[in-house]
Design a protein around this motif. Structure first.
Motif, mmCIF file in Angstrom:
data_model
loop_
_atom_site.group_PDB
_atom_site.id
_atom_site.type_symbol
_atom_site.label_atom_id
_atom_site.label_comp_id
_atom_site.label_asym_id
_atom_site.label_seq_id
_atom_site.Cartn_x
_atom_site.Cartn_y
_atom_site.Cartn_z
ATOM 1 N N GLY A 153 -2.756 9.338 -20.174
ATOM 2 C CA GLY A 153 -2.494 10.574 -19.447
ATOM 3 C C GLY A 153 -1.081 11.080 -19.602
ATOM 4 N N VAL A 154 -0.288 10.439 -20.408
ATOM 5 C CA VAL A 154 1.093 10.867 -20.573
ATOM 6 C C VAL A 154 1.344 11.135 -22.040
ATOM 7 N N GLN A 155 1.817 12.308 -22.362
ATOM 8 C CA GLN A 155 2.146 12.651 -23.736
ATOM 9 C C GLN A 155 3.285 13.649 -23.701
ATOM 10 N N GLY A 156 4.288 13.441 -24.473
ATOM 11 C CA GLY A 156 5.423 14.337 -24.476
ATOM 12 C C GLY A 156 6.526 13.780 -25.342
ATOM 13 N N THR A 157 7.736 13.817 -24.835
ATOM 14 C CA THR A 157 8.882 13.326 -25.593
ATOM 15 C C THR A 157 9.701 12.383 -24.724
ATOM 16 N N GLN A 158 10.443 11.538 -25.393
ATOM 17 C CA GLN A 158 11.310 10.588 -24.707
ATOM 18 C C GLN A 158 12.655 10.565 -25.430
ATOM 19 N N TYR A 159 13.727 10.560 -24.651
ATOM 20 C CA TYR A 159 15.060 10.502 -25.248
ATOM 21 C C TYR A 159 15.406 9.053 -25.563
ATOM 22 N N ILE A 160 15.634 8.769 -26.836
ATOM 23 C CA ILE A 160 15.976 7.409 -27.256
ATOM 24 C C ILE A 160 17.368 7.365 -27.877
ATOM 25 N N GLY A 161 18.096 8.455 -27.763
ATOM 26 C CA GLY A 161 19.446 8.485 -28.317
ATOM 27 C C GLY A 161 20.447 7.798 -27.401
ATOM 28 N N ASP A 162 21.688 7.836 -27.827
ATOM 29 C CA ASP A 162 22.772 7.249 -27.047
ATOM 30 C C ASP A 162 23.213 8.241 -25.975
ATOM 31 N N GLU A 163 23.528 7.740 -24.787
ATOM 32 C CA GLU A 163 23.893 8.626 -23.684
ATOM 33 C C GLU A 163 25.394 8.866 -23.599
ATOM 34 N N ASN A 164 26.140 8.351 -24.568
ATOM 35 C CA ASN A 164 27.571 8.633 -24.609
ATOM 36 C C ASN A 164 27.813 9.968 -25.313
ATOM 37 N N THR A 165 29.018 10.470 -25.154
ATOM 38 C CA THR A 165 29.395 11.738 -25.771
ATOM 39 C C THR A 165 30.374 11.469 -26.902
ATOM 40 N N LEU A 176 38.810 15.238 -27.646
ATOM 41 C CA LEU A 176 37.891 16.332 -27.326
ATOM 42 C C LEU A 176 36.440 15.928 -27.565
ATOM 43 N N PRO A 177 35.547 16.136 -26.577
ATOM 44 C CA PRO A 177 34.111 15.927 -26.825
ATOM 45 C C PRO A 177 33.611 16.972 -27.824
ATOM 46 N N VAL A 178 33.028 16.524 -28.922
ATOM 47 C CA VAL A 178 32.592 17.448 -29.972
ATOM 48 C C VAL A 178 31.075 17.626 -29.990
ATOM 49 N N ALA A 179 30.343 16.876 -29.163
ATOM 50 C CA ALA A 179 28.887 17.032 -29.085
ATOM 51 C C ALA A 179 28.404 16.408 -27.785
ATOM 52 N N ASP A 180 27.471 17.080 -27.124
ATOM 53 C CA ASP A 180 26.876 16.555 -25.894
ATOM 54 C C ASP A 180 25.575 15.835 -26.243
#
Length: 432
Positions: A153-165, A176-180
């Motif tokens: 019953g669940v289908q979609g997307t999941q974030y598996i990237g790094d949560e740092n900036t 300077l943060p160059v990407a969020d």
């Protein structure tokens, strides 16, 4: 004192060599345009020039870093511009789909368009910078940050990237943060977002991420809102649940409980409402209000949470997926299906508003960082000009002075050569 002929010859040759060396040195200065050709020409200036040259090299490295940072931010900002356009298009389609004049076939057609936007957004979220790095994956570059999920019953997307900036040093004192990261863009809401509502009952299922298992309501109650009434209320900002039951006489009653299950006293304006449920009435409690219409079933619930609270849906992709699913549902004229459709569209529209606000906030932040790069570039350019001037003062040649010195050394060399010729010609044998 007697001076030998050998001594006179040696002195003359030494004088010519010295004059020739000075003449050659001035010639090298003119040819190179530098006053200090060798460190021995001016040890103190040479030492200071080395320090200034190193400072120039570091400043140039920071300038190159700013070019890289500007490229990353510009690409990310361009992608977010496309994302905001896509979300706006999705909202327009949802407004169109909410019309009661559309048939199930029409809604399925809208769902097909939304699915195209959904796929586009996933592609944008997994965009790369052309060098093998994902724009919104943090420091993780070995796989796309958003992956497909599938389950019961669940289908979609999941974030598996790094949560740092990812950050880059653009000046000696600025990192300077160059990407969020994608989670802060596509699975977050701005801090000032209000309440969101979901018409669903707790199924007692296990948690899936931050979402607890819920089933759809069985009754036909639909809601409008929630709206902010009194932000100063002591309960404002808490999570609530509206639940439906029946009294001893079998009449429906509505209750509001807090996150701990405590029953609340709710008011409509300044009046304390009776607990009996009445369709179309505005119910207020905890600084918020919501209008309920339709016929409830026992056990039906409406979950009210601050948009940034745990358990509230903050995932743009889940909102779109819920909208697609409900648009593809056959309503078959059943009141409970129509209520489920309205409630889902109402909730998704508010969630997408929050998601769009978040995307625009991040995009504005990127624009501010691009402006900061321009400011730091101007400062770095001025600093480089100062270094160039200092280095010029230390080692560069004053041509007017050098040409005058060149002429003087030429005269000196010619005089030494003439003196040697005269000394060489002196001999007593010429008078014997």
């Amino acid at each position: 004192m007697r001076i030998s002929t050998v001594t006179m010859f040696e002195q003359s040759v030494s004088s010519m060599n010295r004059q020739q060396g000075d003449f050659l040195k001035v010639g090298q200065q003119i040819a190179s345009g530098r006053r200090v050709v060798n460190p021995s020409d001016d040890p103190q200036a040479s030492s200071r020039a080395v320090g200034v040259s190193q400072a120039k090299a570091i400043t140039q490295q920071f300038a190159d870093a700013r070019i890289s940072a500007r490229n990353s931010l510009s690409q990310a900002e361009s992608v977010l511009n496309s994302v905001s356009d896509a979300v706006t298009s999705a909202k327009t389609l949802l407004v169109q789909a909410a019309s009661d004049t559309l048939s199930d076939v029409d809604r399925q057609s809208v769902a097909s368009e939304l699915r195209g936007i959904y796929e586009t957004l996933i592609g944008q979220a997994n965009a790369s910078d052309g060098n093998g790095r994902y724009l919104f994956g943090g420091y993780r570059d070995d796989s796309p940050p958003f992956a497909r999920t599938a389950g019961e019953g669940v289908q979609g997307t999941q974030y598996i990237g790094d949560e740092n900036t990812r950050e880059q040093r653009i000046d000696a004192s600025r990192l300077l943060p160059v990407a969020d990261n994608g989670k802060s863009i596509f699975q977050s809401v701005p801090s000032g977002a209000g309440y969101v509502a979901r018409a669903e009952r707790d199924s007692g299922g296990e948690s899936i991420g931050t979402q607890v298992g819920f089933d759809r309501n069985q009754g036909s109650v639909s809601f409008k809102g929630p709206s902010r009434v009194d932000p100063g209320n002591e309960l404002f900002g808490e999570s609530f649940t509206i639940q439906f039951d029946v009294d001893v006489d079998g009449f429906p009653v509505v209750q509001a409980v807090d996150s701990n299950g405590n029953l609340l006293t709710y008011t409509n304006g300044d009046e304390v409402l009776n607990e009996s449920y009445e369709s179309g009435k505005l119910v207020s409690f905890g600084g918020i209000s919501i209008t309920l219409e339709g016929e409830p079933e026992v056990g039906d619930q409406i979950q009210l949470r601050p948009a940034n609270a745990q358990g509230a849906n903050q995932d743009l992709f889940k909102s779109l997926k819920d909208a697609i699913d409900v648009l593809e549902m056959d309503q078959q004229g059943q009141p409970e299906n129509r209520a489920h459709f309205r409630n889902t569209i109402n909730a998704v529209m508010r969630e997408m508003d929050n998601s769009l606000d978040n995307v625009l906030t991040v995009r504005a932040s990127m624009g501010a960082r691009l402006n900061e790069l321009d400011v730091v570039d101007a400062v770095g350019s001025n600093r480089m000009m100062n270094y160039d001037k200092t280095l010029s003062d230390l080692v560069d040649l004053d041509y007017s002075e050098a040409i005058a010195e060149y002429s003087l050394r030429q005269v000196g060399l010619q005089a030494a050569q003439k003196a040697f010729v005269d000394v060489k010609g002196l001999s007593l044998f010429n008078f014997l």
